[in-house]
Write an enzyme that holds these catalytic residues in place. Structure first.
Site, PDB file in Angstrom:
ATOM      1  N   GLY A 228      -8.025 -21.695 -19.589  1.00  0.00           N
ATOM      2  CA  GLY A 228      -7.170 -21.603 -20.765  1.00  0.00           C
ATOM      3  C   GLY A 228      -5.689 -21.565 -20.486  1.00  0.00           C
TER       4      GLY A 228
ATOM      5  N   MET B 155      -3.780 -23.920 -18.948  1.00  0.00           N
ATOM      6  CA  MET B 155      -3.088 -25.198 -19.079  1.00  0.00           C
ATOM      7  C   MET B 155      -3.681 -25.955 -20.264  1.00  0.00           C
ATOM      8  SD  MET B 155      -2.504 -26.198 -15.087  1.00  0.00           S
ATOM      9  CE  MET B 155      -4.208 -25.897 -14.653  1.00  0.00           C
TER      10      MET B 155
ATOM     11  N   ARG C 159      -1.400  14.871   7.909  1.00  0.00           N
ATOM     12  CA  ARG C 159       0.006  15.189   7.666  1.00  0.00           C
ATOM     13  C   ARG C 159       0.192  16.711   7.699  1.00  0.00           C
ATOM     14  NH1 ARG C 159      -1.584  11.499   3.706  1.00  0.00           N
ATOM     15  NH2 ARG C 159      -0.484   9.491   3.665  1.00  0.00           N
TER      16      ARG C 159
ATOM     17  N   GLU D  16       7.297   3.053  12.798  1.00  0.00           N
ATOM     18  CA  GLU D  16       7.711   2.974  11.395  1.00  0.00           C
ATOM     19  C   GLU D  16       9.177   2.605  11.246  1.00  0.00           C
ATOM     20  OE1 GLU D  16       7.086   6.881   9.643  1.00  0.00           O
ATOM     21  OE2 GLU D  16       7.132   7.779  11.627  1.00  0.00           O
TER      22      GLU D  16
ATOM     23  N   GLY E  74       3.212   3.191  10.627  1.00  0.00           N
ATOM     24  CA  GLY E  74       3.507   3.834   9.348  1.00  0.00           C
ATOM     25  C   GLY E  74       4.151   2.805   8.447  1.00  0.00           C
ATOM     26  N   THR E  75       3.327   2.013   7.779  1.00  0.00           N
ATOM     27  CA  THR E  75       3.841   0.828   7.082  1.00  0.00           C
ATOM     28  C   THR E  75       4.626   1.172   5.824  1.00  0.00           C
ATOM     29  OG1 THR E  75       1.658   0.584   6.068  1.00  0.00           O
ATOM     30  CG2 THR E  75       2.148  -0.782   7.998  1.00  0.00           C
TER      31      THR E  75
ATOM     32  N   ASP F   2       7.095   3.574   5.633  1.00  0.00           N
ATOM     33  CA  ASP F   2       8.481   3.633   6.103  1.00  0.00           C
ATOM     34  C   ASP F   2       8.910   2.330   6.753  1.00  0.00           C
ATOM     35  OD1 ASP F   2       9.388   6.052   5.227  1.00  0.00           O
ATOM     36  OD2 ASP F   2       8.842   7.164   7.024  1.00  0.00           O
TER      37      ASP F   2
END
Length: 921
Positions: A100, A102, A579, A767, A788-789, A791
């Protein structure tokens, strides 16, 4: 010489890139000997040439003319012949299905003269004028740019005057008059007459389909589905067959299995005396496909045979469009059908058990995002009360939101953070922005094959269609339920896409069956999923196959024993990120504050001494929950301001006291002076991570001693602890070298004092771009890397996630700068390049270097595939994303052809999986 046009007989399903999904599949069905009206395909190369230059290739007209002559010869009719005209359909067809999005123009070739010839040869004046008004309406809107609403308004006004419920209530005279109204409308709106030259109609229709590739709704759909912008669309030109020739004719859509649940059976919609657009648009309510057996048993029987043939040929759920023209069945399209997440797993699991595909193929057909949707809660049937209405359960799930009645309002409210349900009589492609924004779609017309249902399933949105009991007043922005309840815009409703029920207010939720089984533990889920063909069984088998195939380990980000235990039940193979700062919240915050603001070594040691037993207890519990598996503990990382009193609040308290002529509290003055002294303009770039550990004496030693003491406690209790120490925010190898020396000193002390061998490998987070670019020297001191993707993305792009996501990301996504947020799916070109550099140079320096990722990308399906290809050893994510990461890690291995031994199917009766959520075709 470049060639742009191909006859159906010259193509096949392996030519989708050139002929588009629709064209290549029509060609395949033609080669299979199925009843396909003859036609030809104008290739995607022609479209790309048009988009690049603004005009069609010079050779195109001559090629089209040659192929049109062949269609005319086979039909025994000619385009533009007044007494017996050939009519054509002109339809878009990209390589990837974009339902739907185009344009389509039907009945191309009709003119003021040939409409009378069509009436004579067909024996139906009504049919001829109905076909002509459809051409005028489609051509006027699509090719000539007349707002589609103008035609709709004229049609609705005529039906109101005739007291007609739908189009069938209009006779030939009405439709002939409507055709005249439409022609006048076109002239008034454009200053141009509707073209009476059929060849011009065809040429302009083809160019309009090309141009629709860059239409707003097509671009929005591609961005959402991550479809490349440079593919272009093919154009299928085909001899028209007519479902609107009377009671012995009709059009329908069929699925070889239920696209909502995956169950086998006869699913679809049929609309007598209608063209195909009527079925998918939802403008008239269809009848179930099974009713065709009563209306036309011969066509029904033939259709069932073809459906079975197509499913076995494509070895997947097939979505089929067909027309019956005076008792003769014609196939107009087939494609691998879009399906819900539930159906995806159920269908491929069934196909494995039926011997049509093997387990590796089944795994390739399911997706992590689909599994995540199956883990969402559902409505509690025992506490929902009586529904306002029921409709067709078109796309399952549970959704709650404020009722809104147009696309723009849905998008506006959603952008402001409000959950909404888009309510319409029926949707059309222009409603796509609202459907994207809404939690659910609710319509009073249409069925499982309507536009709303097909698009919602493809997007994973909850959808209920054809709730005929509801009177939807879009102009008045309200709907009325059968019991008289009026729901005004903004009132909250709940939509159950699994049962088709609609409730007033926010219905209560309960955990999903899949979540309950997964959280019960992998082995427990397998035992409880013994029922053959159940959804839980299909999901369980898919995960078992993924675990057998994957090379990547999957760990969890967990900070408490409870989260660690939950992650283990979900199948985590350790903790990739613990952490420690999360352990300093609540009552402990004061101790951290004392440590940071200490005015003497004695005060600092006192605070650290108070924290030591608390940290030791934390680590002991987590190591117990993950006994025998690695637990990577990150040393304190956050910026100082997260542990200090709020500077503004302190300033206000001091200023308020002074304004009253009072003496401020000495503690407030002391704290304000300290906070002012330590204030940072950009804390995320300041004293945090390894810098904090080097700047605050005793901090690293306290945390390492707590880890080592927890290891000793677990060993003495008969456990098998595997603690690892991770140093955050390292930018230079010397930082790591200094901290590592402190770690080893404390570990040696604990070993000597306890008599227990304590071994805690020391690694670092990568990071910062500098860390990635100097990974070789850093690896000489690190036992492992963990990216650490979060940061790394911030520092590579140069923006703060907290500040920019709401500010300009929506505009960047809308304008195509981002396909998706780089915080959700890894930026492979920039951040990803840094990852690859660090992996390559790190392993050159230390071949046994363990490498993982612990940013949020570790649970994102597309990112997991990147990390597999980049050669990482593990991904780590939140506990609830662990099953998703396990599944995607297995799919990545299968896609690369490097799954482990034993994953090639063997006995096909015990695999698991499902179909793609975005069907090809």
């Amino acid at each position: 010489m470049v060639r742009y046009v191909y006859d159906f007989a010259e193509g096949g399903r392996d030519m989708a890139g050139l002929l588009g999904g629709k064209g290549s599949n029509l060609a395949e069905m033609t080669r299979m000997g199925l009843p396909v009206p003859p036609g030809f395909v104008i290739s995607t190369e022609a479209c790309r040439a048009y988009l690049a230059t603004g005009s069609a290739p010079r050779e195109l007209d001559a090629e089209v003319a040659r192929h049109l002559a062949a269609v005319e010869e086979s039909a025994g009719r000619a385009l533009g012949r007044p007494d017996d005209p050939l009519l054509l359909s002109v339809r878009s067809g990209a390589r990837v299905s974009m339902p739907g999005m185009m344009e389509t123009i039907l009945n191309v070739g009709l003119t003021d003269a040939s409409v009378h010839g069509l009436a004579r040869v067909s024996g139906s004046e009504r049919f001829a004028w109905d076909s002509y008004r459809r051409l005028l309406q489609m051509f006027g809107a699509t090719v000539m740019g007349v707002p589609a609403s103008r035609f709709e308004e004229a049609l609705e006004a005529l039906k109101a005057r005739r007291a007609a419920r739908d189009d069938l209530g209009l006779d030939a005279e009405d439709l002939a008059g409507l055709a005249g109204v439409f022609k006048d409308l076109i002239l008034r709106e454009t200053g141009e007459e509707f073209p009476q030259d059929p060849a011009e109609q065809l040429r302009r229709a083809v160019l309009a389909v090309f141009a629709s590739w860059n239409g707003e709704r097509a671009r929005l759909y591609r961005r959402r589905e991550h479809i490349p912008d440079d593919l272009g669309t093919a154009v299928t030109v085909q001899r028209m067959v007519f479902g609107n020739l009377g009671a012995d004719s009709g059009s329908g859509v069929a699925f070889t299995r239920d696209p909502a649940t995956g169950r086998p059976g006869i699913y679809g919609d049929y609309l007598p005396n209608a063209q195909g657009e009527d079925v998918v648009s939802g403008i008239r309510n269809t009848v179930p496909l099974a009713d065709l057996e009563r209306l036309d048993p011969v066509s029904y029987g033939r259709l069932l045979e073809i459906m079975k043939t197509l499913e076995r040929h494509w070895t997947d759920l097939c979505d089929i469009e067909f027309t019956v023209e005076r008792g003769e069945l014609w196939m107009l399209q087939t494609r691998v059908g879009k399906r819900t997440a539930e159906a995806a797993f159920a269908i491929a699991d069934a196909l494995v058990r039926e011997g049509l595909i093997d387990r590796r193929e089944a795994l390739a057909r399911v997706g992590g995002e689909g599994l995540a949707r199956l883990m969402f809660p559902r409505f509690d049937a025992d506490r929902t009360g009586e529904p306002l209405a029921h409709g067709v359960a078109a796309s399952p799930g549970a959704a709650v939101g404020a009722a809104v009645f147009d696309s723009a309002e849905a998008a506006r409210r959603a952008a402001a953070g409000e959950r909404v349900v888009l309510v319409r009589q029926e949707t059309n492609p222009n409603d796509l922005p609202g459907m994207v924004a809404a939690q659910a779609v609710l319509t009073s017309r249409g069925g499982k094959t309507s536009h709303a249902a097909v698009v919602a399933r493809g997007m994973g949105k909850v959808c209920v269609c054809g709730a005929e009991e509801l009177v939807v007043d879009t102009a008045g922005r309200r709907f009325t339920a059968p019991d008289g309840t009026v729901v005004e815009e903004g009132r909250v409703v709940s939509v159950d896409g699994s049962s088709g029920a609609v409730y007033l207010g926010e219905a209560p939720l309960v955990p999903s069956e899949v979540m309950r089984h997964l959280e019960g533990g992998v082995e427990g889920a397998a035992r409880e999923a013994a029922e053959e063909g159940s959804l839980v069984a299909a999901v369980t088998r898919a995960l078992e196959q993924a675990d057998a195939a994957r090379r990547l380990e999957v760990r969890a980000n967990a900070d408490t024993p409870e989260d660690a235990a939950r992650a283990r039940r979900f199948g985590a193979q350790g903790i990739g990120l613990c952490r420690t700062e999360h352990m300093f919240l609540g009552e402990r915050r004061q101790l951290v504050e004392q440590m940071i603001l200490a005015r003497s070594p004695g005060e600092r040691e006192q605070a650290l001494g108070a924290l030591l037993p608390l940290q030791t207890a934390d680590f002991t519990g987590i190591l117990e929950a993950m006994d025998g598996l690695p637990v990577t503990i990150r040393l304190l990382d956050p910026p100082l301001h997260e542990f200090l009193p709020d500077r503004v609040a302190l300033s206000v308290r001091v200023a308020t006291a002074e304004a009253r002529g009072e003496r401020p509290e000495p503690r407030d003055l002391e704290l304000l002076a300290a906070v002012d002294r330590m204030h940072e303009e950009n804390p995320m770039m300041g004293l945090r991570g390894v810098r904090l550990g080097l700047a605050v004496p005793g901090l690293v030693a306290m945390q390492v001693r707590a880890v080592a003491s927890a290891v000793v406690a677990r060993v003495r209790a008969g456990g098998d602890p595997h603690a690892e120490i991770m140093v955050p925010l390292v930018g230079d190898v010397e930082e790591l070298r200094l901290v590592k020396a402190e770690v080893e000193r404390v570990l040696a002390e604990v070993r000597e004092q306890s008599g227990v061998t304590v071994h805690c490998p020391v690694g670092t987070m990568i990071e910062l771009p500098r860390a990635a670019l100097t990974a070789g020297p850093i690896a000489e001191e690190a036992a492992f890397f963990s990216f650490g993707t979060n940061d790394l993305t911030q520092t590579t792009w140069g923006f703060s996630r907290d500040d920019v996501e709401a500010e300009f990301f929506p505009a960047y996504i809308d304008r195509g700068v981002f396909a998706s947020s780089p915080f959700e799916t890894l930026d492979g070109e920039g951040v990803g390049r840094l990852v690859r550099i660090a992996v390559e140079e790190g392993r050159q320096a230390r071949p046994d270097l363990q490498i993982g990722v612990c940013g949020e990308h570790g649970g994102d399906p597309a990112s997991v595939h990147f990390f597999h290809a980049a050669g990482l050893d593990y991904v780590s994510c939140s506990p609830f994303r662990v099953p998703v990461a396990r599944l995607e890690a297995g799919r990545a291995a299968v896609a690369d052809g490097d799954g482990r031994d034993g994953t090639d199917g063997g006995d096909r009766g015990d695999g698991g999986g499902g179909g793609p959520l975005t069907g090809a075709g």
